[in-house]
Design a protein around this motif. Structure first.
Motif, PDB file in Angstrom:
ATOM      1  N   ASP A   9       0.823  -1.208   0.000  1.00 47.09           N
ATOM      2  CA  ASP A   9       0.000   0.000   0.000  1.00 47.09           C
ATOM      3  C   ASP A   9       0.858   1.259   0.000  1.00 47.09           C
ATOM      4  OD1 ASP A   9      -2.532   1.173  -0.104  1.00 47.09           O
ATOM      5  OD2 ASP A   9      -2.506   1.594   2.056  1.00 47.09           O
ATOM      6  N   TRP A  10       1.839   1.250  -0.869  1.00 48.79           N
ATOM      7  CA  TRP A  10       2.690   2.428  -1.044  1.00 48.79           C
ATOM      8  C   TRP A  10       2.283   3.165  -2.314  1.00 48.79           C
ATOM      9  CZ3 TRP A  10       8.096  -0.332  -0.379  1.00 48.79           C
ATOM     10  CH2 TRP A  10       8.292  -0.643   0.978  1.00 48.79           C
ATOM     11  N   SER A  11       2.345   4.470  -2.272  1.00 49.86           N
ATOM     12  CA  SER A  11       2.146   5.253  -3.497  1.00 49.86           C
ATOM     13  C   SER A  11       3.469   5.287  -4.270  1.00 49.86           C
ATOM     14  CB  SER A  11       1.723   6.681  -3.153  1.00 49.86           C
ATOM     15  OG  SER A  11       2.780   7.354  -2.501  1.00 49.86           O
ATOM     16  N   GLN A  12       3.417   5.713  -5.503  1.00 47.97           N
ATOM     17  CA  GLN A  12       4.652   5.860  -6.277  1.00 47.97           C
ATOM     18  C   GLN A  12       5.577   6.825  -5.557  1.00 47.97           C
ATOM     19  OE1 GLN A  12       3.486   7.037 -10.240  1.00 47.97           O
ATOM     20  NE2 GLN A  12       2.970   4.941 -10.860  1.00 47.97           N
ATOM     21  N   GLN A  13       4.980   7.819  -4.975  1.00 46.10           N
ATOM     22  CA  GLN A  13       5.744   8.807  -4.210  1.00 46.10           C
ATOM     23  C   GLN A  13       6.441   8.164  -3.016  1.00 46.10           C
ATOM     24  OE1 GLN A  13       6.562  11.821  -4.814  1.00 46.10           O
ATOM     25  NE2 GLN A  13       7.455  12.342  -2.836  1.00 46.10           N
ATOM     26  N   ASP A  14       5.742   7.317  -2.288  1.00 46.88           N
ATOM     27  CA  ASP A  14       6.336   6.611  -1.155  1.00 46.88           C
ATOM     28  C   ASP A  14       7.545   5.805  -1.609  1.00 46.88           C
ATOM     29  OD1 ASP A  14       4.393   7.516   0.609  1.00 46.88           O
ATOM     30  OD2 ASP A  14       3.073   5.799   0.261  1.00 46.88           O
ATOM     31  N   LEU A  15       7.330   5.041  -2.668  1.00 51.24           N
ATOM     32  CA  LEU A  15       8.407   4.195  -3.183  1.00 51.24           C
ATOM     33  C   LEU A  15       9.594   5.031  -3.638  1.00 51.24           C
ATOM     34  CD1 LEU A  15       9.605   1.522  -3.983  1.00 51.24           C
ATOM     35  CD2 LEU A  15       8.259   1.590  -6.103  1.00 51.24           C
ATOM     36  N   ALA A  16       9.288   6.124  -4.331  1.00 50.41           N
ATOM     37  CA  ALA A  16      10.346   7.009  -4.826  1.00 50.41           C
ATOM     38  C   ALA A  16      11.214   7.502  -3.670  1.00 50.41           C
ATOM     39  CB  ALA A  16       9.741   8.182  -5.580  1.00 50.41           C
ATOM     40  N   GLN A  17      10.581   7.899  -2.591  1.00 53.67           N
ATOM     41  CA  GLN A  17      11.344   8.404  -1.447  1.00 53.67           C
ATOM     42  C   GLN A  17      12.224   7.323  -0.838  1.00 53.67           C
ATOM     43  OE1 GLN A  17       8.145  11.848  -0.003  1.00 53.67           O
ATOM     44  NE2 GLN A  17       8.594  10.109   1.325  1.00 53.67           N
ATOM     45  N   ARG A  18      11.673   6.120  -0.721  1.00 57.67           N
ATOM     46  CA  ARG A  18      12.460   5.034  -0.150  1.00 57.67           C
ATOM     47  C   ARG A  18      13.641   4.675  -1.038  1.00 57.67           C
ATOM     48  NH1 ARG A  18       9.214   2.189   3.878  1.00 57.67           N
ATOM     49  NH2 ARG A  18       7.129   3.059   3.859  1.00 57.67           N
ATOM     50  N   LEU A  19      13.485   4.873  -2.328  1.00 55.63           N
ATOM     51  CA  LEU A  19      14.564   4.547  -3.273  1.00 55.63           C
ATOM     52  C   LEU A  19      15.468   5.743  -3.529  1.00 55.63           C
ATOM     53  CD1 LEU A  19      12.503   2.513  -5.892  1.00 55.63           C
ATOM     54  CD2 LEU A  19      14.127   1.609  -4.214  1.00 55.63           C
ATOM     55  N   GLU A  20      15.047   6.894  -3.028  1.00 55.04           N
ATOM     56  CA  GLU A  20      15.789   8.134  -3.272  1.00 55.04           C
ATOM     57  C   GLU A  20      15.909   8.443  -4.757  1.00 55.04           C
ATOM     58  OE1 GLU A  20      19.030   9.036  -0.324  1.00 55.04           O
ATOM     59  OE2 GLU A  20      19.004   6.870  -0.109  1.00 55.04           O
ATOM     60  N   VAL A  21      14.777   8.281  -5.445  1.00 56.55           N
ATOM     61  CA  VAL A  21      14.679   8.728  -6.835  1.00 56.55           C
ATOM     62  C   VAL A  21      13.417   9.566  -6.958  1.00 56.55           C
ATOM     63  CG1 VAL A  21      15.908   6.751  -7.820  1.00 56.55           C
ATOM     64  CG2 VAL A  21      13.418   6.666  -7.550  1.00 56.55           C
ATOM     65  N   SER A  22      13.193  10.160  -8.108  1.00 53.23           N
ATOM     66  CA  SER A  22      12.003  10.985  -8.293  1.00 53.23           C
ATOM     67  C   SER A  22      10.776  10.112  -8.544  1.00 53.23           C
ATOM     68  CB  SER A  22      12.209  11.918  -9.484  1.00 53.23           C
ATOM     69  OG  SER A  22      12.247  11.186 -10.689  1.00 53.23           O
ATOM     70  N   ARG A  23       9.611  10.681  -8.275  1.00 55.00           N
ATOM     71  CA  ARG A  23       8.375   9.963  -8.538  1.00 55.00           C
ATOM     72  C   ARG A  23       8.259   9.624 -10.022  1.00 55.00           C
ATOM     73  NH1 ARG A  23       3.403  11.135 -10.540  1.00 55.00           N
ATOM     74  NH2 ARG A  23       3.964  13.303 -10.915  1.00 55.00           N
ATOM     75  N   GLN A  24       8.724  10.523 -10.880  1.00 53.19           N
ATOM     76  CA  GLN A  24       8.653  10.288 -12.319  1.00 53.19           C
ATOM     77  C   GLN A  24       9.463   9.077 -12.733  1.00 53.19           C
ATOM     78  OE1 GLN A  24       9.045  13.141 -10.874  1.00 53.19           O
ATOM     79  NE2 GLN A  24       7.819  14.754 -11.812  1.00 53.19           N
ATOM     80  N   SER A  25      10.584   8.847 -12.040  1.00 58.33           N
ATOM     81  CA  SER A  25      11.407   7.675 -12.363  1.00 58.33           C
ATOM     82  C   SER A  25      10.650   6.398 -12.046  1.00 58.33           C
ATOM     83  CB  SER A  25      12.727   7.710 -11.596  1.00 58.33           C
ATOM     84  OG  SER A  25      13.598   8.669 -12.150  1.00 58.33           O
ATOM     85  N   VAL A  26      10.027   6.368 -10.864  1.00 52.43           N
ATOM     86  CA  VAL A  26       9.246   5.189 -10.489  1.00 52.43           C
ATOM     87  C   VAL A  26       8.134   4.957 -11.514  1.00 52.43           C
ATOM     88  CG1 VAL A  26       7.606   4.271  -8.802  1.00 52.43           C
ATOM     89  CG2 VAL A  26       9.739   5.322  -8.029  1.00 52.43           C
ATOM     90  N   ASN A  27       7.444   6.020 -11.853  1.00 54.66           N
ATOM     91  CA  ASN A  27       6.346   5.901 -12.810  1.00 54.66           C
ATOM     92  C   ASN A  27       6.852   5.416 -14.171  1.00 54.66           C
ATOM     93  OD1 ASN A  27       3.438   6.600 -13.536  1.00 54.66           O
ATOM     94  ND2 ASN A  27       4.582   7.726 -15.064  1.00 54.66           N
TER      95      ASN A  27
END
Lengths: 76, 76
Positions: free
Chosen positions: B26-44
Motif C-alpha cells: 500500500d505504497w504510493s509511487q511517491q512513497d516508493l520514490a522516497q524510499r529509493l531516493e529517486v524521483s516519482r517520475q522515475s518510479v512511474n
DNA sequence: ACTCAATGTCTAGGTTGCTTTACATTCTTG
DNA sequence: CAAGAATGTAAAGCAACCTAGACATTGAGT
C-alpha cells in the motif's frame, strides 16, 4: 501533493567478477564482448569499473554465465 | 587484432513487478520514490515501461523488497 | 460539487551507458 | 628484437537514465 525531492548524486559503481569468470573460461575481453554482443571497450570499461552495465546487459551477462546477477555483481 | 563489430540496437525493456509489490505494501509511487531516493517520475516511468532502471537502482529496489533482482525483473 | 491524493505524461536539461575509431602499453612467442 | 594478441584509455557522438517543473485526468472522501 507536492512532487518529491530527490538528491542529485545517483548511486553508482557496482563491483563485479567478470574478469575472474572470464579467466576461468580463458576468454579474452573480445571473446566475451562478442558473446554479449557489445563492444570490447564496453567489457573493458565494466571490468575496470569505469561504469556499470545497464540492467538488460546485466541480465545477458548472468544468462551467459548461467548465474544470478547477484552472483556476479555486488552493490559494494 | 581488429576490434570487434557490435550491432547498433541495444537490448531493452525488462518487465517488472513493481506495481504489484507496491500495492501489496500500500505504497504510493511517491512513497516508493522516497524510499529509493529517486524521483516519482522515475518510479512511474519504470512501472509504465518507458525505461529500465540502472543496475545500481535495480539493486536498491531488490534490497528494499528483500528479494533477488530476478524475482522483480525479468528480461521478457 | 468540491477537494485533494494519486497517477500518467510532457518538456528541457544533465549524467551515464555504449558505440566507433584510434593509439599506447604490456605480454608472449619466435 | 620483431610481430601479434590482449589490454587500457581517450575522444566524439548518440541513446538511455534520471531530474525538476508543470499540467491533465482519475478516483476517493467529505
Amino acid at each position: 501533493m507536492l512532487d518529491g525531492l530527490a538528491r542529485p548524486g545517483r548511486g553508482r559503481i557496482v563491483k563485479n567478477r567478470l574478469k575472474v569468470l572470464r579467466a576461468e573460461r580463458d576468454w579474452s575481453q573480445q571473446d566475451l564482448a562478442q558473446r554479449l554482443e557489445v563492444s570490447r571497450q564496453s567489457v573493458n570499461a565494466i571490468e575496470t569499473g569505469r561504469y556499470d552495465p545497464s540492467l538488460p546487459l546485466a541480465f545477458r551477462i548472468a544468462a551467459l554465465f548461467d548465474m544470478p546477477i547477484e552472483a556476479i555483481f555486488t552493490p559494494d
